[in-house]
Each structure stands twice: as C-alpha cells, then as structure tokens.
Design a protein around this motif. Structure first.
Motif, PDB file in Angstrom:
ATOM      1  N   UNK A   1      58.051 -24.807 -63.345  1.00 61.62           N
ATOM      2  CA  UNK A   1      58.780 -26.042 -63.063  1.00 61.62           C
ATOM      3  C   UNK A   1      59.298 -26.679 -64.340  1.00 61.62           C
ATOM      4  N   UNK A   2      58.513 -26.572 -65.431  1.00 55.85           N
ATOM      5  CA  UNK A   2      58.938 -27.163 -66.704  1.00 55.85           C
ATOM      6  C   UNK A   2      60.210 -26.507 -67.231  1.00 55.85           C
ATOM      7  N   UNK A   3      60.462 -25.259 -66.826  1.00 55.18           N
ATOM      8  CA  UNK A   3      61.672 -24.556 -67.266  1.00 55.18           C
ATOM      9  C   UNK A   3      62.829 -24.798 -66.307  1.00 55.18           C
ATOM     10  N   UNK A   4      62.561 -24.689 -65.008  1.00 54.79           N
ATOM     11  CA  UNK A   4      63.641 -24.692 -64.032  1.00 54.79           C
ATOM     12  C   UNK A   4      64.099 -26.089 -63.613  1.00 54.79           C
ATOM     13  N   UNK A   5      63.204 -27.062 -63.588  1.00 56.67           N
ATOM     14  CA  UNK A   5      63.615 -28.407 -63.165  1.00 56.67           C
ATOM     15  C   UNK A   5      64.640 -28.999 -64.132  1.00 56.67           C
ATOM     16  N   UNK A   6      64.437 -28.940 -65.449  1.00 64.93           N
ATOM     17  CA  UNK A   6      65.500 -29.435 -66.345  1.00 64.93           C
ATOM     18  C   UNK A   6      66.808 -28.650 -66.194  1.00 64.93           C
ATOM     19  N   UNK A   7      66.696 -27.343 -65.954  1.00 68.02           N
ATOM     20  CA  UNK A   7      67.908 -26.544 -65.765  1.00 68.02           C
ATOM     21  C   UNK A   7      68.652 -26.974 -64.502  1.00 68.02           C
ATOM     22  N   UNK A   8      67.923 -27.136 -63.396  1.00 70.66           N
ATOM     23  CA  UNK A   8      68.554 -27.576 -62.164  1.00 70.66           C
ATOM     24  C   UNK A   8      69.148 -28.975 -62.312  1.00 70.66           C
ATOM     25  N   UNK A   9      68.452 -29.846 -63.043  1.00 71.47           N
ATOM     26  CA  UNK A   9      68.975 -31.191 -63.278  1.00 71.47           C
ATOM     27  C   UNK A   9      70.264 -31.140 -64.091  1.00 71.47           C
ATOM     28  N   UNK A  10      70.300 -30.239 -65.083  1.00 73.06           N
ATOM     29  CA  UNK A  10      71.516 -30.099 -65.886  1.00 73.06           C
ATOM     30  C   UNK A  10      72.685 -29.597 -65.038  1.00 73.06           C
ATOM     31  N   UNK A  11      72.402 -28.698 -64.087  1.00 69.82           N
ATOM     32  CA  UNK A  11      73.455 -28.204 -63.200  1.00 69.82           C
ATOM     33  C   UNK A  11      73.992 -29.334 -62.333  1.00 69.82           C
ATOM     34  N   UNK A  12      73.099 -30.166 -61.798  1.00 70.27           N
ATOM     35  CA  UNK A  12      73.529 -31.292 -60.964  1.00 70.27           C
ATOM     36  C   UNK A  12      74.378 -32.269 -61.774  1.00 70.27           C
ATOM     37  N   UNK A  13      73.952 -32.547 -63.005  1.00 68.60           N
ATOM     38  CA  UNK A  13      74.727 -33.438 -63.869  1.00 68.60           C
ATOM     39  C   UNK A  13      76.098 -32.833 -64.170  1.00 68.60           C
ATOM     40  N   UNK A  14      76.126 -31.532 -64.437  1.00 68.57           N
ATOM     41  CA  UNK A  14      77.393 -30.861 -64.695  1.00 68.57           C
ATOM     42  C   UNK A  14      78.329 -30.931 -63.504  1.00 68.57           C
ATOM     43  N   UNK A  15      77.781 -30.749 -62.294  1.00 68.18           N
ATOM     44  CA  UNK A  15      78.611 -30.864 -61.092  1.00 68.18           C
ATOM     45  C   UNK A  15      79.185 -32.274 -60.951  1.00 68.18           C
ATOM     46  N   UNK A  16      78.348 -33.266 -61.242  1.00 69.47           N
ATOM     47  CA  UNK A  16      78.811 -34.658 -61.107  1.00 69.47           C
ATOM     48  C   UNK A  16      79.876 -34.997 -62.138  1.00 69.47           C
ATOM     49  N   UNK A  17      79.694 -34.533 -63.363  1.00 71.11           N
ATOM     50  CA  UNK A  17      80.635 -34.874 -64.436  1.00 71.11           C
ATOM     51  C   UNK A  17      81.963 -34.149 -64.245  1.00 71.11           C
ATOM     52  N   UNK A  18      81.900 -32.879 -63.836  1.00 66.01           N
ATOM     53  CA  UNK A  18      83.112 -32.076 -63.738  1.00 66.01           C
ATOM     54  C   UNK A  18      83.738 -32.080 -62.355  1.00 66.01           C
ATOM     55  N   UNK A  19      83.135 -32.798 -61.397  1.00 63.89           N
ATOM     56  CA  UNK A  19      83.646 -32.745 -60.027  1.00 63.89           C
ATOM     57  C   UNK A  19      85.101 -33.198 -59.993  1.00 63.89           C
ATOM     58  N   UNK A  20      85.992 -32.369 -59.449  1.00 61.22           N
ATOM     59  CA  UNK A  20      87.426 -32.653 -59.579  1.00 61.22           C
ATOM     60  C   UNK A  20      87.979 -33.607 -58.536  1.00 61.22           C
ATOM     61  N   UNK A  21      87.350 -33.699 -57.373  1.00 59.48           N
ATOM     62  CA  UNK A  21      87.894 -34.547 -56.326  1.00 59.48           C
ATOM     63  C   UNK A  21      89.133 -33.968 -55.670  1.00 59.48           C
ATOM     64  N   UNK A  22      89.275 -32.658 -55.672  1.00 58.01           N
ATOM     65  CA  UNK A  22      90.430 -32.015 -55.052  1.00 58.01           C
ATOM     66  C   UNK A  22      91.385 -31.454 -56.078  1.00 58.01           C
ATOM     67  N   UNK A  23      92.189 -30.494 -55.648  1.00 60.74           N
ATOM     68  CA  UNK A  23      93.166 -29.874 -56.548  1.00 60.74           C
ATOM     69  C   UNK A  23      94.271 -30.869 -56.893  1.00 60.74           C
TER      70      UNK A  23
END
Length: 461
Positions: free
Chosen positions: A30-52
């Motif tokens: 969990x110490x390895x994967x939880x930060x990784x999964x959190x980083x993926x969620x943050x990346x999705x939120x930051x880069x989310x395009x809202x449509x083409x």
C-alpha cells in the motif's frame, strides 16, 4: 490439514492469493501503490480536457460531416449516354479507384440515394458507378454519405462508404457472449473493464492530446489509469494483482525511456501517413513525435498486462504447490514458464506488424528495394522501433515481475506458519535450477536428518 484443503482448492481456481496476505506486507504494498494511484488521480484532474476542442471544419477528407442514407434504386444506363455536365460526378470511397479502360458501350449503374439523417433528411441525389469500380450498390443498402455545404446543391452529397453498423454490432455481441460464456463473472468484469478503458481513451487521452497537452504525459497518466482499472477489476484487489501492477508499471517506464531515446536517435518525425498529416494540419499544436511515443506506450500496455498477470499467477500457484519453496526456487521454476511466454509473444508482435503492413511491404517488393533500404525508410523504421521497443519492454517484464512476485510471496509466507504447517525455511533453494519436482532437492537434502527425529516421535506416540 484436511480443513485447509478446501481453502487451497478454492484459491487455485478462484485466482486469489494462495494464502492470506500478512498485515506487514499489505502495508508495504500500500505504501508503494497508494501514492502512485493518488498521483494518477491528480494527473487526471489536472489534465482533464473537458471535451475535444472545436475547430472550423475544412470539408475535406475525414473532416467532412457525414450522414446516413439508403439506396432507393439502381438503374442500368449506357455509360456513353451519361452526360458528365448534367450528372453529379461520383466520389469514390476510400480505396476505390475507377478503371482505366474505356466504358464506351458498357452499362453503368445510376444509383438513386436518399439521405435519411441530418438537416436535409429526405433529399435524394444520384451518382454513377462504372462497371470497373471496385464497389457496387444494391437497392435497400445503407450507405454513409459525405456532406459539403459549400458545394453546388446537386453536388453537396456523395457516397463515402457503406454502412457496416449492423455486422459490427453483431460481431461485438458474439464476442461479448463468448467472453461471458467462458469467463462467467470474470468475463463480465473483463467487459466492464474494457468499456472503462475505452472511456479513458475517448474521454481523456484523445481530447487531452487535441487540447495541446504533452502526449507522453497524457499517455502515461491515461495508461496508468487503464492499468489500475483493468487489473484490479478483473483480478481483484489482492497482493498478487498489486505485484502485476508494479511489474507493468516498471516495464512501461522502461518502454517510455527506450522509445524516447531511439525516436530521437533515429530522427523519426512521426508524420509518415496522410492521417497524421491531417491531424497535424487541423491541430498544429500537437507534438507529433510525442504522439508516436504515446502510441508505443498505449499499444504495449495490453500485452504487458497479460504477461505480468500470467507470471505473477504462475509464482503464486507454484508456491501453493510447494509452500516450503524459497524465492530462488520459485523464480527458477516460473522463469521456465516465462521463457515460453516470451518466445510466443515476440513472434506474435512481429507477425502482427507484418500482417498489418503487408500492402506496404508488397510495394517495396515491387520496387525491388533491398532489405536495408526498406528497414531504414522512415515509414518502416517507425514501425520497427515501435515493435522492438515494445518487445524489449515485454521481455524485461518477465524476469522483473517474476522476481518481484517470488520475493513477495516468499516474504508473505514466512509470516504465516499456518499456511504451511511443519514447513521449514528453504535453505537449499539458493541452488539455481531446482529439480523438476519443484522442491524435491530440498526435501531430499533434509530427508536423512529428519528420519531419526520422526522415528523418535513415533516411539513416543
């Protein structure tokens, strides 16, 4: 012992870990994967395009709006009697080329087509198909028509393709039924994961790239999201799945590094076909070379999942078969499985590319180009780099994931004396290439020293 046999059987067929995971091991994973999964969620939120992003349609090629239409009737007419100035000129579908011979004295098909969707639904138009054309139409056939609003009224619509919706949906239904019939609940979960992966691709990856985000970053974030969704949904939230996730992630990083190095070293531009050129023309801000690297990463992800899950499952099942085996023995036995997997996967990748690029290879053969010239041309070199970089990542994922799984499952079992009553540490497992009996050497080495003790215990009993 008998009370544990049903538990072991259910794990072997339920694709779950062979024994409960220790609390300490769960914390480490969990110490390895939880930060990784959190980083993926943050990346999705930051880069989310809202449509083409919107763009002004050019009305050319793939950028033309399309509508559905139906063939009302097909009449035979003399090709010589067709007045080109009075009849709209047909627009051949992609890949359709008119014949080079004369059509004088031959019968042509005068096709009447009715538009069924869009603002001009109900309008009819006619097009002429020569006998040398590669595609002909029949009454009642559904087709796709391209719409050019700036063209003269009689020439605004032209047939661009046939409508293949029904056979494609039927094929998709057969595929879904086959997956569910064989895979049952796991088949259903696999289909749900497939839909989720397609959603990430269409709602995030493609629009984000069109918005101008770095294609490599988008591919890493989107690919990681697909990996987490697909693996955990299909195989469960278990330590075994987590090991496969870690092995896949490490292999993707290696593929990204190698791809970046060799795309730059080989001076590949990524702009080798009309489709890429059209995309770059419509969206000049897209970094085409980054798009090539993103395609390599996403294309390798599906096969990587298969390899890492298979190797991790092999290690867990081998440990289930012999709980006393150490990580070295597990690694040696599982790698024998992995080497067969490597050989088949690499061959599959090469043949898949050869099949997809067969027309291109035929052109080079017709031109009598030597192998060196063909391989170093950009259009082929791009695919070679794509295939070899992905293959290197796949090959590396086998020993990497196998080693990680062997060490994790061995560490996990050491904390569970109940998992293997009477099992001793595998002191002899350091010898490479343990016996085919998988642990037979260790048992034989301890056999003599344990006989006296067992005799003594039997006398006391």
């Amino acid at each position: 012992m008998s009370s544990q046999e049903p538990h072991t059987h259910s794990h072997a067929h339920g694709h779950a870990p062979a024994a409960p995971v220790s609390r300490h091991l769960r914390k480490v994973i969990a110490a390895v994967l939880i930060p990784f999964a959190a980083a993926v969620v943050v990346g999705l939120a930051v880069l989310w395009p809202g449509g083409a992003p919107a763009h002004k349609p050019s009305g050319v090629g793939f950028d033309q709006p399309t509508e559905q239409a139906t063939v009302l009737k097909v009449d035979k007419v003399n090709c010589a009697d067709v007045n080109a100035e009075q009849q709209p000129q047909p627009t051949p579908p992609p890949g359709q080329q008119p014949g080079g011979g004369s059509t004088t004295g031959k019968d042509c098909d005068q096709v009447t087509i009715k538009v069924t969707t869009g603002e001009n639904a109900g309008r009819t138009f006619q097009t002429v198909v020569t006998p040398d054309a590669s595609r002909h139409y029949t009454t009642g056939q559904d087709v796709v028509v391209a719409y050019s609003p700036n063209a003269p009224k009689d020439l605004q619509y032209s047939v661009s393709d046939v409508d293949r919706s029904f056979p494609m949906w039927v094929l998709a239904g057969i595929f879904a039924l086959a997956v569910v019939a064989v895979g049952r609940l796991r088949g259903v979960l696999a289909l749900v994961a497939l839909l989720a992966s397609f959603g990430v691709l269409t709602l995030f990856i493609l629009p984000a790239i069109l918005q101008g985000s770095n294609p490599l970053v988008v591919a890493v974030v989107g690919g990681s999201a697909i990996m987490l969704i697909a693996l955990y949904m299909c195989h469960g939230l278990t330590a075994r799945t987590s090991v496969a996730v870690l092995g896949t992630l490490a292999s993707l990083l290696l593929i990204g590094l190698l791809g970046s190095v060799f795309i730059g070293w080989a001076l590949l531009t990524g702009n080798t076909d009309d489709t890429t050129g059209l995309v770059h023309g419509l969206y000049p801000d897209i970094e085409i070379r980054g798009l090539l690297l993103a395609g390599i990463i996403i294309g390798s992800l599906g096969v990587l999942d298969d390899v890492t899950v298979t190797q991790t499952a092999a290690v867990w099942e081998l440990k289930e078969a012999n709980p006393s085996a150490g990580w070295r023995t597990l690694y040696s036995a599982a790698m024998r499985i992995g080497r067969d997997h490597i050989a088949s996967v690499v061959n599959t990748l090469v043949l898949a590319y050869a099949g997809a690029a067969l027309p291109l290879l035929l052109l080079f053969s017709i031109a009598q180009s030597d192998v060196g010239t063909v391989a170093t041309s950009e259009v082929v070199a791009e695919e070679i780099v794509r295939t070899l970089v992905g293959s290197i990542g796949l090959v590396a994922s086998v020993p990497l994931t196998t080693l990680l799984a062997a060490m994790v499952v061995s560490a996990d079992r050491k904390g569970h004396s109940a998992a293997a009553p009477g099992a001793e540490p595998d002191a002899g497992s350091s010898a490479p290439g343990a016996a085919d009996g998988f642990g037979a050497r260790q048992s034989a080495a301890r056999g003599r020293s344990g006989r006296r003790g067992s005799r003594g215990r039997r006398r006391k009993q």
